[in-house]
Scaffold this motif. Structure first.
Motif, PDB file in Angstrom:
ATOM      1  N   MET A  88       0.812  -1.210   0.000  1.00 55.98           N
ATOM      2  CA  MET A  88       0.000   0.000   0.000  1.00 55.98           C
ATOM      3  C   MET A  88       0.852   1.269   0.000  1.00 55.98           C
ATOM      4  O   MET A  88       0.360   2.335  -0.323  1.00 55.98           O
ATOM      5  CB  MET A  88      -0.918   0.016   1.218  1.00 55.98           C
ATOM      6  CG  MET A  88      -1.923  -1.113   1.237  1.00 55.98           C
ATOM      7  SD  MET A  88      -3.119  -0.999   2.590  1.00 55.98           S
ATOM      8  CE  MET A  88      -2.076  -0.960   4.032  1.00 55.98           C
ATOM      9  N   PHE A  89       2.093   1.160   0.411  1.00 55.42           N
ATOM     10  CA  PHE A  89       2.961   2.326   0.552  1.00 55.42           C
ATOM     11  C   PHE A  89       4.247   2.106  -0.229  1.00 55.42           C
ATOM     12  O   PHE A  89       4.627   0.970  -0.511  1.00 55.42           O
ATOM     13  CB  PHE A  89       3.289   2.572   2.028  1.00 55.42           C
ATOM     14  CG  PHE A  89       2.066   2.767   2.884  1.00 55.42           C
ATOM     15  CD1 PHE A  89       1.344   3.948   2.827  1.00 55.42           C
ATOM     16  CD2 PHE A  89       1.645   1.762   3.741  1.00 55.42           C
ATOM     17  CE1 PHE A  89       0.220   4.126   3.619  1.00 55.42           C
ATOM     18  CE2 PHE A  89       0.523   1.935   4.537  1.00 55.42           C
ATOM     19  CZ  PHE A  89      -0.197   3.117   4.477  1.00 55.42           C
ATOM     20  N   LYS A  90       4.951   3.170  -0.532  1.00 54.91           N
ATOM     21  CA  LYS A  90       6.215   3.067  -1.263  1.00 54.91           C
ATOM     22  C   LYS A  90       7.231   2.212  -0.518  1.00 54.91           C
ATOM     23  O   LYS A  90       8.044   1.539  -1.134  1.00 54.91           O
ATOM     24  CB  LYS A  90       6.797   4.462  -1.514  1.00 54.91           C
ATOM     25  CG  LYS A  90       6.029   5.248  -2.535  1.00 54.91           C
ATOM     26  CD  LYS A  90       6.669   6.603  -2.779  1.00 54.91           C
ATOM     27  CE  LYS A  90       5.849   7.383  -3.784  1.00 54.91           C
ATOM     28  NZ  LYS A  90       6.433   8.688  -4.063  1.00 54.91           N
ATOM     29  N   MET A  91       7.172   2.235   0.818  1.00 50.00           N
ATOM     30  CA  MET A  91       8.140   1.448   1.594  1.00 50.00           C
ATOM     31  C   MET A  91       7.901  -0.059   1.465  1.00 50.00           C
ATOM     32  O   MET A  91       8.768  -0.857   1.762  1.00 50.00           O
ATOM     33  CB  MET A  91       8.112   1.857   3.060  1.00 50.00           C
ATOM     34  CG  MET A  91       6.864   1.468   3.797  1.00 50.00           C
ATOM     35  SD  MET A  91       6.969   1.946   5.503  1.00 50.00           S
ATOM     36  CE  MET A  91       5.264   2.292   5.850  1.00 50.00           C
TER      37      MET A  91
END
Length: 115
Positions: A88-91
């Motif tokens: 869900m996130f770039k990380m």
């Protein structure tokens, strides 16, 4: 009463009411939000007259148990499971990962009735 909210940072509002039971799925408190899971747990316990039920990474179990038993709470790991976390996130580097998670019950000494 049922209250459902989602926080994307600081607690979005202040509740001045008490609940018999609190069930939560706080952020895990890793990476850029270290410790936020404890902030959510403390807030839940402040608003609860019975027990708080909460999901936490299994790797934090010993820390959570010690922290709250040191404050005279009863802490019980009710279940161990795996959560599927989608990218869900770039990380997040993988499309999905499975995380070992505990479902934990925390209650004050006067709340040992299984609330």
């Amino acid at each position: 009463a049922v209250v459902s909210t989602q926080s994307t940072g600081n607690m979005p509002f202040r509740l001045d009411v008490k609940f018999d039971t609190v069930v939560m799925n706080p952020p895990f408190g890793t990476k850029n939000n270290e410790g936020i899971d404890m902030i959510f747990l403390e807030a839940g316990l402040e608003r609860c007259t019975g027990a708080v039920y909460s999901f936490h990474k299994s790797s934090t179990r010993d820390y959570i148990v010690k922290r709250f038993e040191d404050k005279n709470y009863q802490v019980t790991v009710i279940a161990e499971m795996k959560f599927k976390i989608l990218q869900m996130f770039k990380m997040h580097r993988k499309k999905e990962v499975f995380v070992d998670v505990d479902f934990i019950r925390i209650a004050g000494k006067s709340s040992s009735n299984g609330s």
